[in-house]
Design an enzyme around this catalytic site. Structure first.
Site, short mmCIF file in Angstrom:
data_model
loop_
_atom_site.label_atom_id
_atom_site.label_comp_id
_atom_site.label_asym_id
_atom_site.label_seq_id
_atom_site.Cartn_x
_atom_site.Cartn_y
_atom_site.Cartn_z
N CYS A 135 0.84 -1.19 0.00
CA CYS A 135 0.00 0.00 0.00
C CYS A 135 0.89 1.25 0.00
CB CYS A 135 -0.94 0.11 1.20
SG CYS A 135 -2.04 -1.27 1.41
N ARG B 49 3.52 0.08 -5.07
CA ARG B 49 3.34 -0.55 -3.76
C ARG B 49 2.00 -1.28 -3.62
NH1 ARG B 49 6.77 1.16 -0.03
NH2 ARG B 49 5.32 0.53 1.59
N TRP C 33 -2.97 -2.53 -1.58
CA TRP C 33 -2.70 -3.94 -1.90
C TRP C 33 -3.38 -4.72 -0.79
CZ3 TRP C 33 -0.32 -8.24 0.33
CH2 TRP C 33 0.02 -9.26 -0.55
N ASN D 4 -1.04 1.68 5.92
CA ASN D 4 -0.26 0.66 5.21
C ASN D 4 0.26 -0.30 6.26
OD1 ASN D 4 3.15 0.80 3.90
ND2 ASN D 4 1.68 -0.83 3.77
N GLY D 5 -0.18 -1.57 6.19
CA GLY D 5 0.29 -2.54 7.18
C GLY D 5 -0.84 -3.46 7.58
N GLU E 143 15.95 -16.79 -12.06
CA GLU E 143 15.53 -15.39 -12.20
C GLU E 143 14.78 -15.18 -13.53
OE1 GLU E 143 15.11 -12.96 -10.39
OE2 GLU E 143 15.16 -11.19 -11.66
N LYS F 203 10.94 -13.85 -13.83
CA LYS F 203 10.53 -12.66 -14.59
C LYS F 203 9.35 -12.99 -15.50
CE LYS F 203 11.93 -10.11 -12.84
NZ LYS F 203 12.82 -10.21 -11.70
N GLU G 21 6.09 -13.57 -13.47
CA GLU G 21 5.57 -12.35 -12.85
C GLU G 21 4.80 -11.47 -13.80
OE1 GLU G 21 9.48 -10.88 -11.48
OE2 GLU G 21 8.31 -10.15 -9.81
N HIS H 22 16.32 -35.73 -13.86
CA HIS H 22 15.74 -36.33 -12.65
C HIS H 22 14.26 -35.99 -12.50
CE1 HIS H 22 19.67 -37.66 -11.40
NE2 HIS H 22 20.13 -36.45 -11.68
N LYS I 268 5.56 -3.85 -5.21
CA LYS I 268 7.00 -3.69 -5.24
C LYS I 268 7.64 -3.95 -3.89
CE LYS I 268 10.72 -2.51 -7.43
NZ LYS I 268 11.20 -3.58 -8.32
C1 F6R Z 1 10.78 -9.98 -8.42
C2 F6R Z 1 10.66 -9.11 -7.29
C3 F6R Z 1 10.49 -9.71 -5.94
C4 F6R Z 1 11.46 -9.03 -4.98
C5 F6R Z 1 11.21 -9.53 -3.56
C6 F6R Z 1 12.21 -8.95 -2.57
O1 F6R Z 1 10.90 -9.28 -9.61
O2 F6R Z 1 10.70 -7.92 -7.42
O3 F6R Z 1 10.68 -11.08 -5.97
O4 F6R Z 1 12.76 -9.32 -5.38
O5 F6R Z 1 9.91 -9.18 -3.17
O6 F6R Z 1 12.15 -7.57 -2.55
P1 F6R Z 1 13.32 -6.69 -1.96
O7 F6R Z 1 14.52 -6.92 -2.79
O8 F6R Z 1 12.81 -5.30 -2.03
O9 F6R Z 1 13.53 -7.17 -0.55
#
Ligand code: F6R
Length: 615
Positions: free
Chosen positions: A2, A27, A75, A101-102, A488, A492, A495, A511, A610
């Site tokens: 949020c 957020r 969120w 937020n929380g 990774e 990507k 996501e 395996h 984010k």
């Molecule tokens: C993937 C992504 C998330 C963050 C994860 C950790 O693209 O953005 O998987 O990497 O939520 O976030 P931080 O690095 O901010 O602790």
């Protein structure tokens, strides 16, 4: 999660709050709302959907007038995303209005108490409970708003960054923080409140980041007062000078923040090592590390904690730290580490990696490691973030604001920092040869050029994306230091395009996952020059024998894999340990183009946010 924004001063609050919410949409973006004091009453508009939907709602329903207001982009945690559950929330009398937020963990028992006292609730949120608890205390104790907030927050269990005001006293906003971030911008007899500084960057560069368990009263015509929530004692606030610029948080001509951030990588990797890596002189100088090198060289082991993409950077670091420093490394999901009573001693060093510096699980894992006596080193991007303040020391990645929800430049700059750390520690410990050390310094300095070169394949990768955009599953394979890159790459794609994808160490394929392979299955294989090259070629043969479609990331000039693969994406040659910094690039671009072709919301994928400030 949020985003919260607030303003009190002499300017019109609406444009500041709406633009601020747009900047904070990373957020959370399932609903949004705004409350404005128009001089006589509070105007409220809120809606399921994005900030753009809120703008439409405001145009139809309320006046935009007023110099005091608060806004929220959500969120969902408690209660589905709908108009009623959106913030701000009123108290029963209609006097108090609050954004949050929380999570208030004990909201259910507080709600029962309030219902017993005659309160009614419109929403399913914990936030509406909080605003009514504050109202009840204000009435019962006959105290001012600030005092009521302080008493209420002492009854609350959970996390919060809140902002609220009272329509009967429209000259102040009260804010408080525990666990979720809250920045206060200080202008000329005006105050801004936000989850980070981006909403007010064009108005002031003076900011206070509240610490946990602090609250502040932002009253016009008076200096800001910051207090401890626990005992009401006054705190001397640390006013910081912000370095963020407006340009850094805009798209700069790109269609999406994600694409901008992918293309920024040559320059931000340079920013990460600028002034720290002096290749010609054979020097690496990391301010946060210099005084703590013995903690590393004498460590029994290094434990890396992180989540998501940052966890993948940690996995890359496991290979390079063990290679150059010969210190055993373990990489843990912060969310698992914090709940399993891990064995941590004073001889362990913990490295916490986080782009946002606010991830709740990583933060809790740091606190646990500190309680157990470990030295904790942070690698964060957001300057002044909670994790950067909670760790004993650390290094910033200096990647600049990362706004696209899918992490890109944070990953490569985290790896850049970790590489410099491993080289430096290995050098002091004597576990890397001088020749290797010097060669890697010089090669690391070349990485921005190589990344720029890799980015030139963008058009070709777009064509590959067009071929595979309708696939329903992808496999990503890599070995050694490129296994985390495969993870990774898969993350990507999942996501932002919502296509199922899995990353595997290439040799593990036989395996189990090999059963998935048929002519419908695209397999992205990282097959660059390395000690494992021959083995990866064999893995490719195995996929080909089962009619899988191979998209290979190869080193420039490669002929062997090119002859086997259906499509290749070339990257420049670098020493094996540094290859993740270049092999990541085509995978980022591939997922980006597929998501764009599928018409997905690249910068704000569904269900994500984010900054994950809830567990
Ligand atoms: C993937 C992504 C998330 C963050 C994860 C950790 O693209 O953005 O998987 O990497 O939520 O976030 P931080 O690095 O901010 O602790």
């Amino acid at each position: 999660m949020c985003g919260i924004v607030g303003y009190i001063g002499s300017k019109q609050a609406y444009p500041i709050i709406i633009n601020g919410l747009k900047r904070l949409e990373y957020r959370g973006y399932d609903s949004a709302g705004i409350a404005l004091y128009d001089g006589t009453d509070i105007q409220l508009a809120k809606t399921k959907g994005k900030v753009a939907d809120l703008e439409e709602r405001v145009a139809q329903e309320i006046s935009k007038k007023g110099t005091l207001g608060i806004g929220h982009t959500r969120w969902a945690t408690h209660g589905v995303p709908n108009d009623v559950n959106s913030h701000p929330h009123f108290s029963n009398s209609g006097d108090l209005v609050l954004i949050h937020n929380g999570i208030i963990e004990n909201y259910a028992s507080l709600k029962i108490e309030l219902i017993n006292r005659g309160y009614t609730f419109k929403s399913d949120t914990d936030t509406e409970v909080l605003v009514n608890l504050i109202e009840e205390i204000k009435k019962q104790e006959n105290v001012k708003l600030g005092k009521a907030v302080q008493i209420a927050l002492n009854q609350v269990v959970g996390a919060y960054a809140i902002a609220l005001f009272d329509r009967k006293k429209p000259d102040e906003i009260v804010v408080a923080k525990l666990g979720s971030p809250l920045a206060i911008g200080i202008g000329n007899n005006e105050f801004f409140v936000a989850s980070d500084a981006s909403p007010f960057i064009e108005y002031t560069n003076n900011a206070i980041y509240l610490e946990d368990e602090e609250m502040a009263i932002l009253r016009l015509g008076r200096e800001i007062r910051v207090r401890k929530i626990k005992d009401d004692t006054l705190v001397n606030p640390n006013i910081q000078k912000l370095k963020l610029s407006l340009e850094q948080i805009e798209k700069g001509g790109y269609d999406h923040f994600m694409l901008k951030e992918i293309f920024e990588q040559p320059s931000v990797i340079k920013d990460t090592y600028r002034g720290r890596l002096l290749a010609n002189q054979g020097i690496i100088k990391l301010g946060g590390l210099e005084d703590y090198i013995p903690r590393f060289t004498n460590a029994n082991r290094i434990v890396i904690i992180a989540c998501g993409t940052s966890w993948h950077a940690g996995l890359v670091a496991e290979y390079i730290f063990e290679e150059w420093t010969r210190i055993p490394v373990e990489v843990e999901y912060a969310s698992e580490f914090r709940y399993r009573n891990p064995i941590i001693t004073e001889k362990d060093v913990v490295i916490a990696i986080s782009q946002s510096g606010e991830t709740a699980d990583t933060l809790a894992a740091i606190k646990l490691a500190k309680e157990k006596g470990a030295f904790v080193y942070g690698i964060c991007n957001v300057v002044g973030s909670t994790i950067s303040r909670e760790t004993h020391s650390g290094t910033y990645t200096h990647a600049g604001p990362e706004i696209g929800v899918a992490s890109t430049k944070a990953f490569t700059t985290q790896i850049t920092v970790l590489t410099m750390m491993a080289l430096k520690i290995g050098k002091v410990k004597g576990t890397i040869s001088q020749t290797d050390y010097m060669m890697h310094l010089r090669e690391l300095e070349m990485i921005p050029t190589h990344v720029a070169e890799a980015l030139k394949s963008n058009d070709k990768i777009e064509e590959i994306a067009a071929v595979f955009k309708n696939a329903t599953n992808f496999l990503y394979l890599g070995r050694g230091v490129n296994f985390p890159v495969a993870l990774e790459g898969a993350l990507k794609l999942k996501e932002i395009s919502y296509i199922h994808a899995e990353g595997y160490p290439a040799a593990e394929m036989k395996h189990g996952p090999i059963a998935l392979i048929d002519e419908q299955m695209p397999v992205v294989v990282i097959a660059v020059n390395s000690n494992h090259y021959g083995k990866v070629v064999s893995n490719i043969e195995e996929i080909k024998a089962r009619s899988g479609k191979i998209i290979a990331v190869v080193t420039e000039g490669d002929t062997e894999v090119r002859a086997l693969a259906d499509y290749v994406m070339e990257v420049p040659k670098t020493p094996e340990t540094l290859t993740p910094l270049v092999t990541t690039i085509p995978l980022q671009l591939l997922s980006y183009h597929i998501a764009v072709m599928l018409d997905k919301n690249v910068d704000q994928p569904r269900n994500l946010a984010k900054s994950v400030t809830v567990e």
